[in-house]
Scaffold this active site. Structure first.
Site, mmCIF file in Angstrom:
data_model
loop_
_atom_site.group_PDB
_atom_site.id
_atom_site.type_symbol
_atom_site.label_atom_id
_atom_site.label_comp_id
_atom_site.label_asym_id
_atom_site.label_seq_id
_atom_site.Cartn_x
_atom_site.Cartn_y
_atom_site.Cartn_z
ATOM 1 N N LYS A 14 4.972 -3.571 14.286
ATOM 2 C CA LYS A 14 3.763 -4.409 14.212
ATOM 3 C C LYS A 14 4.113 -5.881 14.012
ATOM 4 O O LYS A 14 3.576 -6.754 14.676
ATOM 5 C CB LYS A 14 2.864 -3.994 13.023
ATOM 6 C CG LYS A 14 2.330 -2.596 13.055
ATOM 7 C CD LYS A 14 1.367 -2.364 11.891
ATOM 8 C CE LYS A 14 2.025 -2.526 10.524
ATOM 9 N NZ LYS A 14 2.985 -1.459 10.197
ATOM 10 N N ARG A 89 -5.494 -1.591 5.660
ATOM 11 C CA ARG A 89 -4.618 -0.445 5.466
ATOM 12 C C ARG A 89 -5.390 0.756 4.942
ATOM 13 O O ARG A 89 -4.783 1.767 4.570
ATOM 14 C CB ARG A 89 -3.548 -0.825 4.448
ATOM 15 C CG ARG A 89 -2.124 -0.842 5.010
ATOM 16 C CD ARG A 89 -1.214 -1.278 3.900
ATOM 17 N NE ARG A 89 0.173 -1.052 4.114
ATOM 18 C CZ ARG A 89 1.007 -1.924 4.679
ATOM 19 N NH1 ARG A 89 0.570 -3.061 5.158
ATOM 20 N NH2 ARG A 89 2.285 -1.644 4.762
ATOM 21 N N ARG A 128 16.798 -1.455 9.236
ATOM 22 C CA ARG A 128 16.293 -2.735 8.742
ATOM 23 C C ARG A 128 16.763 -2.977 7.304
ATOM 24 O O ARG A 128 17.056 -4.104 6.926
ATOM 25 C CB ARG A 128 14.754 -2.742 8.810
ATOM 26 C CG ARG A 128 14.147 -4.060 8.369
ATOM 27 C CD ARG A 128 12.668 -4.122 8.673
ATOM 28 N NE ARG A 128 11.879 -3.398 7.703
ATOM 29 C CZ ARG A 128 10.562 -3.177 7.813
ATOM 30 N NH1 ARG A 128 9.908 -3.606 8.883
ATOM 31 N NH2 ARG A 128 9.913 -2.533 6.872
ATOM 32 N N ARG A 134 15.522 -5.503 2.459
ATOM 33 C CA ARG A 134 14.217 -5.436 1.789
ATOM 34 C C ARG A 134 14.263 -4.393 0.684
ATOM 35 O O ARG A 134 14.728 -3.282 0.904
ATOM 36 C CB ARG A 134 13.137 -5.068 2.810
ATOM 37 C CG ARG A 134 12.386 -6.274 3.336
ATOM 38 C CD ARG A 134 11.386 -5.881 4.386
ATOM 39 N NE ARG A 134 10.357 -4.967 3.878
ATOM 40 C CZ ARG A 134 9.225 -4.722 4.516
ATOM 41 N NH1 ARG A 134 8.972 -5.323 5.656
ATOM 42 N NH2 ARG A 134 8.344 -3.902 4.019
ATOM 43 N N ARG A 145 6.170 5.391 1.554
ATOM 44 C CA ARG A 145 5.327 4.533 2.403
ATOM 45 C C ARG A 145 4.753 5.323 3.578
ATOM 46 O O ARG A 145 3.643 5.047 4.035
ATOM 47 C CB ARG A 145 6.128 3.315 2.869
ATOM 48 C CG ARG A 145 6.298 2.301 1.728
ATOM 49 C CD ARG A 145 7.445 1.352 1.956
ATOM 50 N NE ARG A 145 7.252 0.510 3.115
ATOM 51 C CZ ARG A 145 8.274 -0.017 3.814
ATOM 52 N NH1 ARG A 145 9.509 0.223 3.475
ATOM 53 N NH2 ARG A 145 8.017 -0.788 4.843
HETATM 54 P P1 AMP Z 1 4.487 -4.342 4.892
HETATM 55 O O1 AMP Z 1 5.418 -5.481 5.045
HETATM 56 O O2 AMP Z 1 3.247 -4.496 5.718
HETATM 57 O O3 AMP Z 1 5.158 -3.009 5.136
HETATM 58 O O4 AMP Z 1 3.998 -4.331 3.366
HETATM 59 C C1 AMP Z 1 4.903 -4.207 2.302
HETATM 60 C C2 AMP Z 1 4.173 -3.765 1.040
HETATM 61 O O5 AMP Z 1 3.185 -4.735 0.681
HETATM 62 C C3 AMP Z 1 3.401 -2.462 1.172
HETATM 63 O O6 AMP Z 1 4.221 -1.321 0.972
HETATM 64 C C4 AMP Z 1 2.363 -2.630 0.064
HETATM 65 O O7 AMP Z 1 2.929 -2.408 -1.213
HETATM 66 C C5 AMP Z 1 2.017 -4.105 0.167
HETATM 67 N N1 AMP Z 1 0.897 -4.333 1.122
HETATM 68 C C6 AMP Z 1 0.958 -4.950 2.325
HETATM 69 N N2 AMP Z 1 -0.248 -4.998 2.905
HETATM 70 C C7 AMP Z 1 -1.104 -4.379 2.072
HETATM 71 C C8 AMP Z 1 -2.502 -4.090 2.106
HETATM 72 N N3 AMP Z 1 -3.271 -4.423 3.167
HETATM 73 N N4 AMP Z 1 -3.046 -3.451 1.037
HETATM 74 C C9 AMP Z 1 -2.312 -3.114 -0.025
HETATM 75 N N5 AMP Z 1 -0.983 -3.330 -0.124
HETATM 76 C C10 AMP Z 1 -0.370 -3.961 0.914
#
Ligand code: AMP
Length: 194
Positions: A14, A89, A128, A134, A145
């Site tokens: 994404k 989400r 990654r 990360r 996740r």
């Molecule tokens: P991502 O980089 O999109 O995988 O997000 C990393 C982490 O940020 C996720 O595992 C959540 O802990 C938090 N996060 C990102 N976007 C959201 C969202 N829309 N709602 C809640 N937590 C989020």
């Protein structure tokens, strides 16, 4: 004005695709994950709040997330729309997004589901982890996740399908091939809707 939602499991690509779309379409990527990581790095109050959830691969509570997204939308670069990456989400966040966009005379125009099979996702995320380090890319957190995605986010597929907004894209191809499809779909949408 155009609002595109990028849907897909962690590791589906994404973010990579949202960044390319940002460059090609001239509307900004809004990545809630990136915003949280930025706040974490700068040790802001928001970052400290988000940390314990991110470390476990859990969703940050909606009040925190929604406020952050609402603030982001007030910035002038969002005037022509945005590419939402990692938000919404959950169905509850999708409802909030509708309200937020209504307030700016906009709507969700296109939802891209980047489809990648589970084993490939885990392979990509572990890779990654080695490249970017990360903290939430460890195997345990990755598995959590995936569970959180299945439970909270996957229902959005039916949610947007019912509204006729969902476009499925085969994500198990090169970055370029996937992007070519996205651009074709955006162009098709633009022709149809003026
Ligand atoms: P991502 O980089 O999109 O995988 O997000 C990393 C982490 O940020 C996720 O595992 C959540 O802990 C938090 N996060 C990102 N976007 C959201 C969202 N829309 N709602 C809640 N937590 C989020």
């Amino acid at each position: 004005m155009m609002h595109i939602v990028m849907l897909g499991a962690p590791g589906a690509g994404k973010g990579t695709q949202a960044k390319i779309l940002e460059a090609k379409l001239g509307i900004p990527q809004i990545s809630t994950g990136d915003l949280f990581r930025y706040n974490l790095k700068n040790e802001t109050e928001l970052g400290l709040l988000a940390r314990s959830y991110m470390d476990k691969g859990e969703l940050v509570p909606d009040d925190v997330t929604v406020k952050m997204v609402r603030d982001r939308f007030t910035q002038s670069d969002c005037a022509d729309g945005a590419i939402l990456d990692g938000f919404p989400r959950s169905p509850a966040q999708a409802e909030v997004l509708d309200t937020l966009l209504e307030g700016r005379d906009g709507r969700v125009d296109i939802v891209f589901l980047i489809d990648v099979e589970q084993e490939e996702l885990i392979r990509r995320l572990l890779q990654r982890a080695e490249e970017q380090g990360r903290v939430d890319d460890t195997e345990d957190v990755i598995r959590n996740r995936m569970v959180v995605y299945q439970e909270n986010t996957a229902p959005l597929i039916a949610f947007y399908e019912d509204r006729g907004l969902l476009i499925r894209i085969d994500g198990e191809r090169s970055v370029e091939a996937v992007n070519a499809d996205l651009i074709t779909e955006v162009a098709r949408f633009a022709v149809k809707h003026g």
